[in-house]
Design a protein around this motif. Structure first.
Motif, PDB file in Angstrom:
ATOM      1  N   ARG A   1       0.831  -1.203   0.000  1.00 26.86           N
ATOM      2  CA  ARG A   1       0.000   0.000   0.000  1.00 26.86           C
ATOM      3  C   ARG A   1       0.867   1.255   0.000  1.00 26.86           C
ATOM      4  N   GLY A   2       1.932   1.260   0.803  1.00 30.63           N
ATOM      5  CA  GLY A   2       2.816   2.417   0.855  1.00 30.63           C
ATOM      6  C   GLY A   2       3.453   2.709  -0.490  1.00 30.63           C
ATOM      7  N   TYR A   3       3.902   1.657  -1.177  1.00 27.24           N
ATOM      8  CA  TYR A   3       4.543   1.831  -2.481  1.00 27.24           C
ATOM      9  C   TYR A   3       3.530   2.324  -3.512  1.00 27.24           C
ATOM     10  N   MET A   4       2.346   1.722  -3.510  1.00 29.09           N
ATOM     11  CA  MET A   4       1.314   2.121  -4.463  1.00 29.09           C
ATOM     12  C   MET A   4       0.879   3.567  -4.242  1.00 29.09           C
ATOM     13  N   PHE A   5       0.754   3.959  -2.971  1.00 21.26           N
ATOM     14  CA  PHE A   5       0.329   5.329  -2.684  1.00 21.26           C
ATOM     15  C   PHE A   5       1.404   6.339  -3.080  1.00 21.26           C
ATOM     16  N   GLN A   6       2.684   5.941  -3.007  1.00 25.10           N
ATOM     17  CA  GLN A   6       3.724   6.838  -3.504  1.00 25.10           C
ATOM     18  C   GLN A   6       3.597   7.032  -5.015  1.00 25.10           C
ATOM     19  N   LEU A   7       3.334   5.956  -5.732  1.00 29.06           N
ATOM     20  CA  LEU A   7       3.111   6.073  -7.170  1.00 29.06           C
ATOM     21  C   LEU A   7       1.903   6.972  -7.471  1.00 29.06           C
ATOM     22  N   LEU A   8       0.809   6.754  -6.747  1.00 28.59           N
ATOM     23  CA  LEU A   8      -0.413   7.523  -6.987  1.00 28.59           C
ATOM     24  C   LEU A   8      -0.231   8.997  -6.651  1.00 28.59           C
ATOM     25  N   ALA A   9       0.627   9.303  -5.664  1.00 33.76           N
ATOM     26  CA  ALA A   9       0.822  10.687  -5.245  1.00 33.76           C
ATOM     27  C   ALA A   9       1.300  11.555  -6.391  1.00 33.76           C
ATOM     28  N   MET A  10       2.057  10.961  -7.327  1.00 31.87           N
ATOM     29  CA  MET A  10       2.618  11.728  -8.435  1.00 31.87           C
ATOM     30  C   MET A  10       1.895  11.496  -9.761  1.00 31.87           C
ATOM     31  N   ALA A  11       0.809  10.731  -9.733  1.00 27.68           N
ATOM     32  CA  ALA A  11       0.063  10.474 -10.970  1.00 27.68           C
ATOM     33  C   ALA A  11      -0.481  11.783 -11.539  1.00 27.68           C
ATOM     34  N   GLY A  12      -0.072  12.110 -12.764  1.00 28.45           N
ATOM     35  CA  GLY A  12      -0.530  13.335 -13.406  1.00 28.45           C
ATOM     36  C   GLY A  12       0.138  14.604 -12.914  1.00 28.45           C
ATOM     37  N   TRP A  13       1.098  14.478 -12.004  1.00 24.76           N
ATOM     38  CA  TRP A  13       1.756  15.652 -11.419  1.00 24.76           C
ATOM     39  C   TRP A  13       2.844  16.174 -12.336  1.00 24.76           C
ATOM     40  N   THR A  14       2.970  17.483 -12.421  1.00 21.13           N
ATOM     41  CA  THR A  14       4.113  18.098 -13.095  1.00 21.13           C
ATOM     42  C   THR A  14       4.434  19.426 -12.435  1.00 21.13           C
ATOM     43  N   SER A  15       5.714  19.754 -12.410  1.00 24.61           N
ATOM     44  CA  SER A  15       6.172  21.009 -11.822  1.00 24.61           C
ATOM     45  C   SER A  15       6.356  22.104 -12.869  1.00 24.61           C
ATOM     46  N   VAL A  16       6.133  21.797 -14.137  1.00 23.34           N
ATOM     47  CA  VAL A  16       6.409  22.743 -15.222  1.00 23.34           C
ATOM     48  C   VAL A  16       5.753  24.115 -14.999  1.00 23.34           C
ATOM     49  N   PRO A  17       4.476  24.203 -14.571  1.00 19.72           N
ATOM     50  CA  PRO A  17       3.861  25.530 -14.429  1.00 19.72           C
ATOM     51  C   PRO A  17       4.532  26.424 -13.394  1.00 19.72           C
ATOM     52  N   PHE A  18       5.129  25.834 -12.336  1.00 14.73           N
ATOM     53  CA  PHE A  18       5.661  26.693 -11.279  1.00 14.73           C
ATOM     54  C   PHE A  18       7.189  26.801 -11.259  1.00 14.73           C
ATOM     55  N   LEU A  19       7.906  25.960 -11.989  1.00 15.77           N
ATOM     56  CA  LEU A  19       9.370  26.021 -11.947  1.00 15.77           C
ATOM     57  C   LEU A  19       9.928  27.398 -12.319  1.00 15.77           C
ATOM     58  N   PRO A  20       9.381  28.098 -13.325  1.00 15.24           N
ATOM     59  CA  PRO A  20       9.942  29.418 -13.657  1.00 15.24           C
ATOM     60  C   PRO A  20       9.819  30.445 -12.535  1.00 15.24           C
ATOM     61  N   PHE A  21       9.008  30.147 -11.518  1.00 11.62           N
ATOM     62  CA  PHE A  21       8.780  31.091 -10.436  1.00 11.62           C
ATOM     63  C   PHE A  21       9.530  30.723  -9.161  1.00 11.62           C
ATOM     64  N   LEU A  22      10.303  29.648  -9.199  1.00 15.73           N
ATOM     65  CA  LEU A  22      11.086  29.285  -8.019  1.00 15.73           C
ATOM     66  C   LEU A  22      12.233  30.279  -7.852  1.00 15.73           C
TER      67      LEU A  22
END
Length: 285
Positions: A192-213
């Protein structure tokens, strides 16, 4: 992921804590340094227990190093419900609050590199510098080799040492002689822990906010990484304004282990550089 260890000295052992934060029990490790420099918050790779980060605490003796087992990983009990990246970042922030850390430098490797980006965006005022190792911008990435990714998606590499050693070079792109040393430091994650780590990033991307870091950022990539190819480092370098890229020639996904003698001084030098550094106009390391 381990960062290489020199066996000729007594290990600097962490203080282990077991707080319950937001209803979730966690195992937290803090390697206490001299306190002369800003602490490091470390986000580990997917399925990786905190023992694999121990050599970081030995290398950075001038500062505290804080990390924890994600829910269902290592010795943190499995979570009841799935979570998203922003919730994992909030959990890390609560760990810092629990032990009185106001500002930290952040280091993340692989899955943890994505978490480091999320944390830096979500809590930017609490982050000094950012270090990203063998990671990407998430969904917007150049994928690794299919055979390596298929093995990454399943926790068998943590459950079956023989399987890990047999597929080590194909999976990570690193020296297969490292396989046994890596295997003995692993605690199998819960399914469950491994699967939830995978699910946490499903569809995630940092592209919209990286230019503002706003943070000075060191990006470290291996040119033989089968999981996160070097091209992803160039994407991060393009998007993060104050960033520089360090390429580990001959390094695979575990270059923090295989090339520790090379990469730890690079990180130390980056952390010691005055924060006026403007990466956008500086050459890559």
């Amino acid at each position: 992921m381990p960062v290489g260890k020199t066996p000729s000295h007594t290990p600097h052992l962490p203080k282990m804590r077991y707080p319950t934060i937001g209803g979730q029990k966690l195992r937290v490790a803090i390697w206490e340094g001299s306190g002369r420099a800003r602490p490091i918050l470390f986000f580990n790779g997917i399925g990786a227990n905190l023992e694999l980060a121990a050599p970081l605490g030995e290398a950075f003796t001038d500062r505290d190093v804080i990390t924890f087992d994600m829910p269902g990983i290592g010795k943190s009990p499995a979570p009841r419900w799935p979570y998203r990246a922003w919730q994992a970042a909030r959990l890390a922030r609560k760990v810092l609050d629990e032990y009185g850390y106001d500002e930290v430098d952040v280091l993340g490797v692989s899955w943890g590199g994505a978490m480091a980006q999320q944390f830096a965006m979500q809590y930017r005022r609490r982050v000094g510098k950012l270090m990203l190792a063998a990671t990407s911008a998430g969904m917007v990435m150049v994928p690794g080799k299919p055979k390596a990714l298929s093995k990454l998606a399943h926790p068998r590499r943590y459950l079956d040492p023989a399987y890990l050693m047999r597929n080590f070079e194909q999976l990570y792109g690193d020296d297969p002689d490292m396989a046994e040393t890596h295997a003995i430091s692993i605690l199998p994650p819960t399914a469950r822990g491994y699967m939830f780590q995978l699910l946490a990033m499903a569809g995630w991307t940092s592209v919209p906010f990286l230019p503002f870091l706003p943070h000075p950022t060191l990006i470290m990539m291996g040119d033989r990484d089968n999981i996160v190819p070097l091209a992803n480092g160039h994407i991060l370098k393009t998007l993060i304004p104050r960033s520089r890229l360090y390429v580990v020639n001959g390094g695979g996904h575990l270059f923090l282990v295989s090339r520790a003698d090379e990469i730890i001084p690079v990180m130390q030098d980056f952390l010691d550089t005055p924060e006026e550094f403007e990466g956008a106009g500086a050459p890559a390391l």
